[in-house]
Scaffold this motif. Structure first.
Motif, PDB file in Angstrom:
ATOM      1  N   LEU A 147       0.843  -1.200   0.000  1.00 29.04           N
ATOM      2  CA  LEU A 147       0.000   0.000   0.000  1.00 29.04           C
ATOM      3  C   LEU A 147       0.874   1.244   0.000  1.00 29.04           C
ATOM      4  CD1 LEU A 147      -2.864   1.299   0.334  1.00 29.04           C
ATOM      5  CD2 LEU A 147      -2.373   1.354   2.790  1.00 29.04           C
ATOM      6  N   SER A 148       0.499   2.237  -0.797  1.00 28.22           N
ATOM      7  CA  SER A 148       1.193   3.520  -0.794  1.00 28.22           C
ATOM      8  C   SER A 148       0.246   4.580  -1.351  1.00 28.22           C
ATOM      9  CB  SER A 148       2.460   3.461  -1.658  1.00 28.22           C
ATOM     10  OG  SER A 148       2.112   3.417  -3.034  1.00 28.22           O
ATOM     11  N   LYS A 149       0.692   5.816  -1.255  1.00 32.52           N
ATOM     12  CA  LYS A 149      -0.083   6.892  -1.869  1.00 32.52           C
ATOM     13  C   LYS A 149      -0.242   6.664  -3.369  1.00 32.52           C
ATOM     14  CE  LYS A 149       0.657  10.726   1.321  1.00 32.52           C
ATOM     15  NZ  LYS A 149       1.017  12.152   1.421  1.00 32.52           N
ATOM     16  N   ALA A 150       0.753   6.023  -3.984  1.00 34.48           N
ATOM     17  CA  ALA A 150       0.673   5.763  -5.428  1.00 34.48           C
ATOM     18  C   ALA A 150      -0.458   4.802  -5.757  1.00 34.48           C
ATOM     19  CB  ALA A 150       1.999   5.213  -5.938  1.00 34.48           C
ATOM     20  N   THR A 151      -0.655   3.763  -4.943  1.00 36.51           N
ATOM     21  CA  THR A 151      -1.729   2.798  -5.237  1.00 36.51           C
ATOM     22  C   THR A 151      -3.092   3.469  -5.101  1.00 36.51           C
ATOM     23  OG1 THR A 151      -1.639   1.964  -2.952  1.00 36.51           O
ATOM     24  CG2 THR A 151      -0.391   0.762  -4.606  1.00 36.51           C
ATOM     25  N   GLY A 152      -3.255   4.281  -4.040  1.00 36.74           N
ATOM     26  CA  GLY A 152      -4.526   4.982  -3.873  1.00 36.74           C
ATOM     27  C   GLY A 152      -4.765   6.014  -4.951  1.00 36.74           C
ATOM     28  N   LEU A 153      -3.710   6.755  -5.306  1.00 36.22           N
ATOM     29  CA  LEU A 153      -3.844   7.783  -6.337  1.00 36.22           C
ATOM     30  C   LEU A 153      -4.163   7.171  -7.689  1.00 36.22           C
ATOM     31  CD1 LEU A 153      -3.678  10.707  -7.257  1.00 36.22           C
ATOM     32  CD2 LEU A 153      -1.176  10.476  -7.369  1.00 36.22           C
ATOM     33  N   SER A 154      -3.553   6.024  -8.000  1.00 36.82           N
ATOM     34  CA  SER A 154      -3.834   5.393  -9.295  1.00 36.82           C
ATOM     35  C   SER A 154      -5.291   4.944  -9.379  1.00 36.82           C
ATOM     36  CB  SER A 154      -2.888   4.217  -9.547  1.00 36.82           C
ATOM     37  OG  SER A 154      -3.091   3.188  -8.608  1.00 36.82           O
ATOM     38  N   LEU A 155      -5.837   4.458  -8.247  1.00 40.92           N
ATOM     39  CA  LEU A 155      -7.264   4.082  -8.219  1.00 40.92           C
ATOM     40  C   LEU A 155      -8.156   5.291  -8.461  1.00 40.92           C
ATOM     41  CD1 LEU A 155      -7.717   1.655  -5.168  1.00 40.92           C
ATOM     42  CD2 LEU A 155      -8.104   1.131  -7.578  1.00 40.92           C
ATOM     43  N   ALA A 156      -7.859   6.380  -7.766  1.00 40.78           N
ATOM     44  CA  ALA A 156      -8.670   7.590  -7.910  1.00 40.78           C
ATOM     45  C   ALA A 156      -8.536   8.166  -9.317  1.00 40.78           C
ATOM     46  CB  ALA A 156      -8.249   8.616  -6.862  1.00 40.78           C
ATOM     47  N   ALA A 157      -7.312   8.170  -9.841  1.00 43.04           N
ATOM     48  CA  ALA A 157      -7.100   8.710 -11.188  1.00 43.04           C
ATOM     49  C   ALA A 157      -7.871   7.910 -12.233  1.00 43.04           C
ATOM     50  CB  ALA A 157      -5.601   8.703 -11.510  1.00 43.04           C
ATOM     51  N   ARG A 158      -7.910   6.583 -12.044  1.00 48.87           N
ATOM     52  CA  ARG A 158      -8.653   5.733 -12.981  1.00 48.87           C
ATOM     53  C   ARG A 158     -10.129   6.113 -12.982  1.00 48.87           C
ATOM     54  NH1 ARG A 158      -7.507   0.250 -11.220  1.00 48.87           N
ATOM     55  NH2 ARG A 158      -5.376   0.893 -11.652  1.00 48.87           N
ATOM     56  N   ARG A 159     -10.651   6.405 -11.806  1.00 48.75           N
ATOM     57  CA  ARG A 159     -12.064   6.825 -11.715  1.00 48.75           C
ATOM     58  C   ARG A 159     -12.299   8.141 -12.456  1.00 48.75           C
ATOM     59  NH1 ARG A 159     -15.616   4.803  -7.700  1.00 48.75           N
ATOM     60  NH2 ARG A 159     -14.755   2.993  -6.607  1.00 48.75           N
ATOM     61  N   LEU A 160     -11.259   8.986 -12.497  1.00 49.02           N
ATOM     62  CA  LEU A 160     -11.370  10.280 -13.168  1.00 49.02           C
ATOM     63  C   LEU A 160     -10.986  10.207 -14.642  1.00 49.02           C
ATOM     64  CD1 LEU A 160      -9.728  12.526 -10.416  1.00 49.02           C
ATOM     65  CD2 LEU A 160     -12.176  12.278 -10.893  1.00 49.02           C
ATOM     66  N   GLY A 161     -10.507   9.032 -15.079  1.00 46.11           N
ATOM     67  CA  GLY A 161     -10.085   8.877 -16.465  1.00 46.11           C
ATOM     68  C   GLY A 161      -8.787   9.604 -16.775  1.00 46.11           C
ATOM     69  N   VAL A 162      -7.917   9.705 -15.763  1.00 46.71           N
ATOM     70  CA  VAL A 162      -6.657  10.433 -15.906  1.00 46.71           C
ATOM     71  C   VAL A 162      -5.495   9.468 -15.691  1.00 46.71           C
ATOM     72  CG1 VAL A 162      -5.273  12.329 -14.979  1.00 46.71           C
ATOM     73  CG2 VAL A 162      -7.740  12.562 -15.099  1.00 46.71           C
ATOM     74  N   LYS A 163      -4.399   9.695 -16.408  1.00 53.39           N
ATOM     75  CA  LYS A 163      -3.235   8.804 -16.326  1.00 53.39           C
ATOM     76  C   LYS A 163      -2.094   9.449 -15.531  1.00 53.39           C
ATOM     77  CE  LYS A 163      -4.058   6.395 -20.711  1.00 53.39           C
ATOM     78  NZ  LYS A 163      -5.388   6.938 -20.979  1.00 53.39           N
ATOM     79  N   ALA A 164      -1.135   8.597 -15.150  1.00 53.27           N
ATOM     80  CA  ALA A 164       0.052   9.082 -14.443  1.00 53.27           C
ATOM     81  C   ALA A 164       0.772  10.158 -15.254  1.00 53.27           C
ATOM     82  CB  ALA A 164       0.995   7.917 -14.154  1.00 53.27           C
ATOM     83  N   ALA A 165       0.795   9.974 -16.574  1.00 49.52           N
ATOM     84  CA  ALA A 165       1.492  10.925 -17.452  1.00 49.52           C
ATOM     85  C   ALA A 165       0.835  12.296 -17.473  1.00 49.52           C
ATOM     86  CB  ALA A 165       1.558  10.361 -18.865  1.00 49.52           C
ATOM     87  N   ASP A 166      -0.386  12.386 -16.937  1.00 47.02           N
ATOM     88  CA  ASP A 166      -1.120  13.658 -16.902  1.00 47.02           C
ATOM     89  C   ASP A 166      -1.017  14.342 -15.538  1.00 47.02           C
ATOM     90  OD1 ASP A 166      -2.167  13.096 -19.478  1.00 47.02           O
ATOM     91  OD2 ASP A 166      -3.741  11.862 -18.580  1.00 47.02           O
ATOM     92  N   THR A 167      -0.184  13.797 -14.620  1.00 48.58           N
ATOM     93  CA  THR A 167      -0.248  14.182 -13.215  1.00 48.58           C
ATOM     94  C   THR A 167       0.989  14.914 -12.727  1.00 48.58           C
ATOM     95  OG1 THR A 167      -1.640  12.242 -12.773  1.00 48.58           O
ATOM     96  CG2 THR A 167      -0.583  13.273 -10.867  1.00 48.58           C
ATOM     97  N   ILE A 168       0.761  15.999 -11.982  1.00 49.45           N
ATOM     98  CA  ILE A 168       1.803  16.666 -11.215  1.00 49.45           C
ATOM     99  C   ILE A 168       1.487  16.458  -9.739  1.00 49.45           C
ATOM    100  CG2 ILE A 168       0.595  18.911 -11.328  1.00 49.45           C
ATOM    101  CD1 ILE A 168       3.375  20.255 -11.234  1.00 49.45           C
ATOM    102  N   ALA A 169       2.496  16.114  -8.947  1.00 50.84           N
ATOM    103  CA  ALA A 169       2.283  15.793  -7.531  1.00 50.84           C
ATOM    104  C   ALA A 169       3.178  16.660  -6.656  1.00 50.84           C
ATOM    105  CB  ALA A 169       2.574  14.317  -7.274  1.00 50.84           C
ATOM    106  N   PHE A 170       2.639  17.094  -5.520  1.00 45.89           N
ATOM    107  CA  PHE A 170       3.367  17.918  -4.552  1.00 45.89           C
ATOM    108  C   PHE A 170       3.424  17.185  -3.215  1.00 45.89           C
ATOM    109  CE2 PHE A 170       1.578  20.848  -7.607  1.00 45.89           C
ATOM    110  CZ  PHE A 170       2.513  21.867  -7.743  1.00 45.89           C
ATOM    111  N   GLY A 171       4.601  17.209  -2.561  1.00 42.23           N
ATOM    112  CA  GLY A 171       4.702  16.536  -1.275  1.00 42.23           C
ATOM    113  C   GLY A 171       5.902  17.015  -0.481  1.00 42.23           C
TER     114      GLY A 171
END
Length: 275
Positions: free
Chosen positions: A192-216
C-alpha cells in the motif's frame, strides 16, 4: 495557454496546509485557476478520512481524496467512502513483535477503518496536541478489536528515521513501514502507498500518471512521485524526497504549490529539471 496537466495531486500536512492547518488565499486561487483550466485537484494524504474531512469541507472540496496513505478513496462531495483497505491485524501483531525483539518496547496508536474510524492512542504514545480527535485506551489490546487502516509507532529513544529504518529491517515482507511526518512512523498493509490509492482515484477520473503533477514533503510521498509525471518537493521537504523530486519549490508557509501552478498557467510547460 494550455495547462499541461489534467491532475494536480497535493499532500496535506507540510504541503497544502500551512503550520496552522490553513490553506492560503493565494494557493486556493492557484488551484481554482488550474481546475478552471481543466485539471482536477486531488488531495492525497496520510490522514484517514475522519482527520481529513473538516479540511476538505473548509476548502469547499467536492472531488475525490486519497486518505490513509492510499488505503481510502473518499468522495468529499458525497461524504462517501468508495474504497478502503484494512491492515491484517495478525500480520501487524507479528510484525510488531519482530520490531520489539530488535529495538525494545514501542508505544502504539492505531487508526480504525471507516468514515467515523477513531484514532486510538495507547499508553506512552505522545500525541501532537491540536484539533485532531483521538481516544486514549489504557489497555493497548483494545486497539485490535476492530478493523484498522494503520498502526503508529513511537520509540523512547530512536528518532523517526532511525525507527523507520529499524522497523523496516525487522518486519521483512510482512507489512510496509513509512515515515509520514514528524513523530509519525506507520505500519501499513504490504504494497500500500499513496501511489496505489492515487492510481485508483485517477482511474475513476479517467486520468493517467502521465497527466499528473504531484506535490509533497515526506518520504511517504516518494511512491506518488514515482507514479506521477512530475514530482515537486516543498522547500521544507525531507531530504529523501528532495532527492527524487523533479523540482523543488518554496515551502508550505510560502505558497510553494501556488508558485509552481502560477508558472505553469503562465507558460503552459514544465521545465525539464534533472533529479
Amino acid at each position: 495557454m494550455t495547462f499541461p496537466f489534467k491532475l494536480v495531486a497535493t499532500d496535506l500536512d507540510g504541503t497544502l496546509l500551512r503550520g496552522d492547518e490553513t490553506v492560503s488565499e493565494r494557493t486556493r486561487e492557484a488551484l481554482a485557476a488550474a481546475t478552471s483550466a481543466g485539471a482536477a485537484h486531488i488531495v492525497v494524504t496520510g490522514r484517514s478520512v475522519p482527520w481529513t474531512r473538516h479540511i476538505l469541507d473548509d476548502l469547499g472540496y467536492e472531488g475525490l481524496a486519497v486518505c490513509g496513505q492510499g488505503a481510502q478513496v473518499y468522495h468529499a462531495g458525497e461524504h462517501k467512502l468508495l474504497t478502503s483497505l484494512t491492515l491484517d491485524r495478525q500480520l501487524a501483531g507479528l510484525a510488531l513483535s519482530k520490531v520489539e525483539a530488535e529495538i525494545g518496547p514501542l508505544a502504539l496508536a492505531a487508526s480504525r477503518d471507516g468514515l467515523e474510524g477513531e484514532v486510538l492512542v495507547g499508553p506512552g504514545y505522545q500525541v501532537h496536541e491540536g484539533r485532531l480527535p483521538y481516544v486514549f485506551v489504557e489497555d493497548a489490546s483494545e486497539m485490535w478489536a476492530a478493523p484498522l487502516n494503520k498502526v503508529y509507532l513511537q520509540h523512547p529513544e530512536l528518532d523517526d528515521d532511525a525507527l523507520a529504518s529499524a522497523a523496516r529491517a525487522a518486519v521483512g515482507n510482512l507489512v510496509d513501514v513509512v515515515m509520514a511526518g514528524p513523530g509519525v512512523v506507520e505500519i501499513l498493509p504490504l504494497g500500500l502507498s499513496k501511489a496505489t490509492g492515487l492510481s485508483l482515484a485517477a482511474r475513476r477520473l479517467g486520468v493517467k500518471a502521465a497527466d499528473t503533477i504531484a506535490f509533497g514533503d515526506m518520504p511517504n510521498d516518494i511512491p506518488m512521485f514515482g507514479w506521477a509525471r512530475h514530482g515537486v518537493a516543498m522547500a521544507n521537504a525531507h531530504d529523501t524526497l528532495k532527492a527524487v523530486a523533479h523540482e523543488i519549490t518554496a515551502s508550505n508557509e510560502h505558497d510553494g504549490i501556488a508558485v509552481v501552478l502560477e508558472e505553469l498557467l503562465r507558460t503552459g510547460s514544465v521545465a525539464a529539471t534533472p533529479h
